[in-house]
Design a protein around this motif. Structure first.
Motif, short mmCIF file in Angstrom:
data_model
loop_
_atom_site.label_atom_id
_atom_site.label_comp_id
_atom_site.label_asym_id
_atom_site.label_seq_id
_atom_site.Cartn_x
_atom_site.Cartn_y
_atom_site.Cartn_z
N ILE A 1 -142.54 30.10 -8.00
CA ILE A 1 -142.69 29.71 -6.60
C ILE A 1 -143.96 30.36 -6.09
O ILE A 1 -144.01 31.58 -5.86
CB ILE A 1 -141.48 30.16 -5.76
N ASP A 2 -145.01 29.56 -5.92
CA ASP A 2 -146.32 30.07 -5.51
C ASP A 2 -146.78 31.17 -6.47
O ASP A 2 -146.93 30.93 -7.64
CB ASP A 2 -146.27 30.57 -4.06
N ARG A 3 -146.95 32.39 -5.96
CA ARG A 3 -147.47 33.48 -6.79
C ARG A 3 -146.35 34.36 -7.36
O ARG A 3 -146.62 35.42 -7.91
CB ARG A 3 -148.41 34.36 -5.97
N VAL A 4 -145.10 33.90 -7.23
CA VAL A 4 -143.97 34.70 -7.68
C VAL A 4 -143.16 33.93 -8.71
O VAL A 4 -142.92 32.72 -8.55
CB VAL A 4 -143.07 35.08 -6.48
N ALA A 5 -142.75 34.60 -9.77
CA ALA A 5 -141.88 34.01 -10.79
C ALA A 5 -140.52 34.69 -10.74
O ALA A 5 -140.43 35.92 -10.69
CB ALA A 5 -142.51 34.16 -12.17
N LEU A 6 -139.46 33.89 -10.74
CA LEU A 6 -138.10 34.39 -10.82
C LEU A 6 -137.60 34.11 -12.24
O LEU A 6 -137.45 32.95 -12.62
CB LEU A 6 -137.22 33.70 -9.78
N ARG A 7 -137.37 35.18 -13.00
CA ARG A 7 -137.06 35.04 -14.42
C ARG A 7 -135.72 35.69 -14.77
O ARG A 7 -135.42 36.81 -14.29
CB ARG A 7 -138.14 35.70 -15.27
N LEU A 8 -134.94 35.03 -15.61
CA LEU A 8 -133.71 35.61 -16.14
C LEU A 8 -133.96 36.08 -17.57
O LEU A 8 -134.34 35.29 -18.44
CB LEU A 8 -132.57 34.57 -16.14
N TYR A 9 -133.76 37.39 -17.81
CA TYR A 9 -133.88 37.97 -19.14
C TYR A 9 -132.49 38.35 -19.65
O TYR A 9 -131.68 38.92 -18.91
CB TYR A 9 -134.76 39.22 -19.10
N VAL A 10 -132.20 38.01 -20.90
CA VAL A 10 -130.91 38.36 -21.52
C VAL A 10 -131.17 39.07 -22.84
O VAL A 10 -132.22 38.89 -23.47
CB VAL A 10 -130.04 37.10 -21.75
N ARG A 11 -130.19 39.86 -23.27
CA ARG A 11 -130.32 40.51 -24.57
C ARG A 11 -130.20 39.46 -25.67
O ARG A 11 -129.48 38.48 -25.54
CB ARG A 11 -129.26 41.59 -24.71
N PRO A 12 -130.90 39.65 -26.79
CA PRO A 12 -130.96 38.61 -27.85
C PRO A 12 -129.60 38.14 -28.33
O PRO A 12 -129.42 36.96 -28.60
CB PRO A 12 -131.74 39.30 -28.96
N ILE A 13 -128.60 39.01 -28.42
CA ILE A 13 -127.31 38.59 -28.94
C ILE A 13 -126.67 37.55 -28.04
O ILE A 13 -126.07 36.59 -28.49
CB ILE A 13 -126.37 39.80 -29.14
N GLN A 14 -126.85 37.71 -26.69
CA GLN A 14 -126.31 36.72 -25.77
C GLN A 14 -127.13 35.44 -25.83
O GLN A 14 -126.61 34.36 -25.69
CB GLN A 14 -126.33 37.28 -24.34
N ALA A 15 -128.41 35.58 -26.06
CA ALA A 15 -129.25 34.38 -26.16
C ALA A 15 -128.82 33.54 -27.34
O ALA A 15 -128.72 32.32 -27.27
CB ALA A 15 -130.73 34.76 -26.30
N ASP A 16 -128.51 34.19 -28.51
CA ASP A 16 -128.08 33.43 -29.69
C ASP A 16 -126.73 32.79 -29.43
O ASP A 16 -126.49 31.64 -29.82
CB ASP A 16 -127.98 34.38 -30.90
N ALA A 17 -125.80 33.52 -28.79
CA ALA A 17 -124.48 32.96 -28.53
C ALA A 17 -124.57 31.78 -27.60
O ALA A 17 -123.75 30.85 -27.68
CB ALA A 17 -123.57 34.04 -27.94
N GLY A 18 -125.55 31.78 -26.72
CA GLY A 18 -125.68 30.66 -25.80
C GLY A 18 -126.38 29.48 -26.39
O GLY A 18 -126.51 28.44 -25.76
N GLY A 19 -126.87 29.58 -27.63
CA GLY A 19 -127.51 28.43 -28.28
C GLY A 19 -128.93 28.24 -27.90
O GLY A 19 -129.51 27.18 -28.13
N SER A 20 -129.59 29.22 -27.28
CA SER A 20 -131.00 29.08 -26.93
C SER A 20 -131.66 30.44 -27.06
O SER A 20 -130.99 31.47 -27.10
CB SER A 20 -131.15 28.56 -25.50
N GLY A 21 -132.95 30.46 -27.12
CA GLY A 21 -133.63 31.74 -27.28
C GLY A 21 -135.04 31.61 -26.84
O GLY A 21 -135.50 30.59 -26.41
#
Length: 498
Positions: free
Chosen positions: A478-498
């Motif tokens: 949003i303009d000059r600001v980024a809103l980002r969600l960071y997750v630990r790798p194990i949760q990223a793999d369980a969610g099917g994306s990385g």
């Protein structure tokens, strides 16, 4: 006076609720809502140059017992711009004739740069009103003399300089006027006493603000293109308006010097428009300090010169018109023709004014960031701000962040006497982040650039932990600001994306 003030008020109120605050307005909002002792403590470390303005805005926001928003924040600037338009008109009428004042006041009101800062929750429109009022008092004192007149001038200019210290450059403009007027020694002595009083009263702020100069370390040296851009902003951004106003302004210089001791309108307007910005640009070659808003008050000189040139043209047309007709040099028809010319200039610049009143035209929109947080985050979600001043969205719109948990914050801004609060050390931050499996980061876009290395250890720890222990799952920019969600790798793999 009434017509320019009314037009400026209408333009200022048009689209005033354009959307969320941008970061400078957010600073005004969150500081002005603190207690007076908390504001006083803050000024010892940062933003001393805006101290008086913050105290004034504290009173304004306190007048709304509910939850004051963007409109209340910006209303003082709208009113100040309307007052300035009236004062410009008064100056033109006093030193030339009523129609010159009317045209100049209207031109000031329809200038896009004026309309822009009339809708900013910052001090610059108020500084412009004070500077124009001081110039009007200066013209009276230089013409009529008297101790009281010089004291009034010094008092108004002194208060204006405390609203923003670069208003002191107005003294250069007034000295230039006295040179052009070939004023007597008595007038010079009166002005020197008033100017000395202003300079002495400003010394405490100069000393404190000098120690806070790191706040403007982001500024760069102005160049010739910067000066040309400012001239275009003063006279009109669109080509047709710019060239017409430039030609008329040059005509307005035809009677720059009058009789000895006479203060002409051109002798007031030219130094006002030229000397403060030129002085700041030259000083910025050594230490960058220039931003156009710091010399917004100097803009008042431009419409006065343009109106004076238009009056010269009207006088010639009146004398050339066939005798026996209603058209004379002082004819109301010529006054009306000048008003219509201002209306035409306004219509050329309406697209610029309109585009300035939509969300996203400022450098950023913290309201949009806050709304995205309110829509996306769940109760208890941890949030990390990188760097710390990205916390501005939370401070401006705290209701949208009530469900979140600020991982890095140790002490709030009001409690710590800082703008954005005091954060925990790098070791404590690492321990806190070790206990979370996902974290939302509110980040400035420049913090995403490869090779970015923050100066503070806590900021470096934020970046290192996010890059080493988490992976990016989701992002919104949003303009000059980024809103980002960071997750630990194990949760990223369980969610099917990385």
């Amino acid at each position: 006076m009434a017509a320019p003030a009314a037009v400026m008020l209408a333009i200022g109120l048009w689209g005033l609720h354009r959307g969320g605050m941008w970061r400078d307005e957010a600073v005004t909002y969150q500081v002005a809502r603190r207690t007076v002792p908390q504001i006083w403590r803050l000024l010892h470390g940062v933003d001393a140059v805006h101290g008086l303005y913050y105290l004034l805005m504290h009173l304004v926001l306190a007048a709304d017992p509910g939850h004051p928003g963007e409109v209340v924040l910006r209303l003082p600037s709208v009113c100040a711009a309307a007052v300035t338009a009236a004062l410009v008109a008064t100056l033109g009428a006093r030193l030339a004739r009523p129609r010159v004042g009317l045209w100049a006041g209207l031109l000031y009101a329809v200038t896009p740069l004026v309309g822009h800062y009339a809708q900013e929750g910052r001090s610059y429109a108020l500084v412009a009103a004070g500077a124009t009022g001081a110039t009007l008092l200066f013209a009276r004192a230089a013409t009529e003399g008297g101790r009281r007149a010089w004291c009034q001038y010094g008092a108004v200019l002194g208060v204006t300089c405390w609203l923003h210290e670069f208003a002191v450059l107005l003294l250069l403009a007034h000295a230039g006027t006295l040179v052009l007027a070939r004023s007597s020694g008595k007038v010079w002595r009166g002005w020197c006493c008033a100017a000395g009083g202003v300079a002495l009263s400003l010394l405490p702020m100069v000393v404190v603000s000098h120690g806070q100069s790191a706040q403007v370390a982001w500024l760069t040296e102005p160049d010739l293109e910067t000066a040309q851009d400012l001239l275009r902003q003063y006279l009109g951004p669109t080509d047709r308006v710019y060239w017409a106003c430039l030609a008329l302004a040059l005509l307005g210089l035809t009677r720059l010097v009058g009789r000895r001791g006479e203060v002409t309108l051109a002798a007031v307007a030219l130094p006002l428009a030229v000397l403060p910005p030129v002085a700041l640009m030259l000083a910025s070659q050594l230490t960058p300090l220039y931003v156009d808003r710091y010399v917004l008050y100097a803009l008042a000189g431009a419409p006065l010169l343009v109106a004076l040139g238009a009056d010269r043209v009207a006088g010639v047309l009146g004398r050339l018109w066939p005798r026996g007709t209603a058209i004379t040099p002082g004819s109301p028809a010529l006054t009306l023709a000048g008003v219509l010319a201002v209306v035409l200039a306004f219509t050329h610049q309406v697209p610029l004014l309109r585009s300035d009143r939509v969300a996203g035209t400022r450098p950023d929109d913290l309201g949009a960031v806050a709304r995205a947080v309110a829509r996306t985050l769940r109760p208890g979600d941890p949030v990390l701000f990188l760097p710390a001043h990205a916390r501005g969205a939370e401070l401006a719109y705290p209701a949208d962040f009530t469900r979140t948990r600020d991982v890095a914050l140790a002490e709030s801004g009001p409690a710590s006497g800082t703008l954005y609060g005091r954060e925990v050390g790098a070791a404590t931050l690492r321990r806190r982040l070790a206990g979370v499996d996902e974290v939302w980061a509110v980040m400035e876009k420049y913090a995403l650039v490869s090779g970015y290395r923050p100066r503070l250890p806590t900021e470096r720890a934020k970046l290192a932990v996010l890059n080493q222990q988490f992976v990016l799952r989701q992002e919104m920019v949003i303009d000059r600001v980024a809103l980002r969600l960071y997750v630990r790798p194990i949760q990223a793999d369980a969610g099917g994306s990385g």
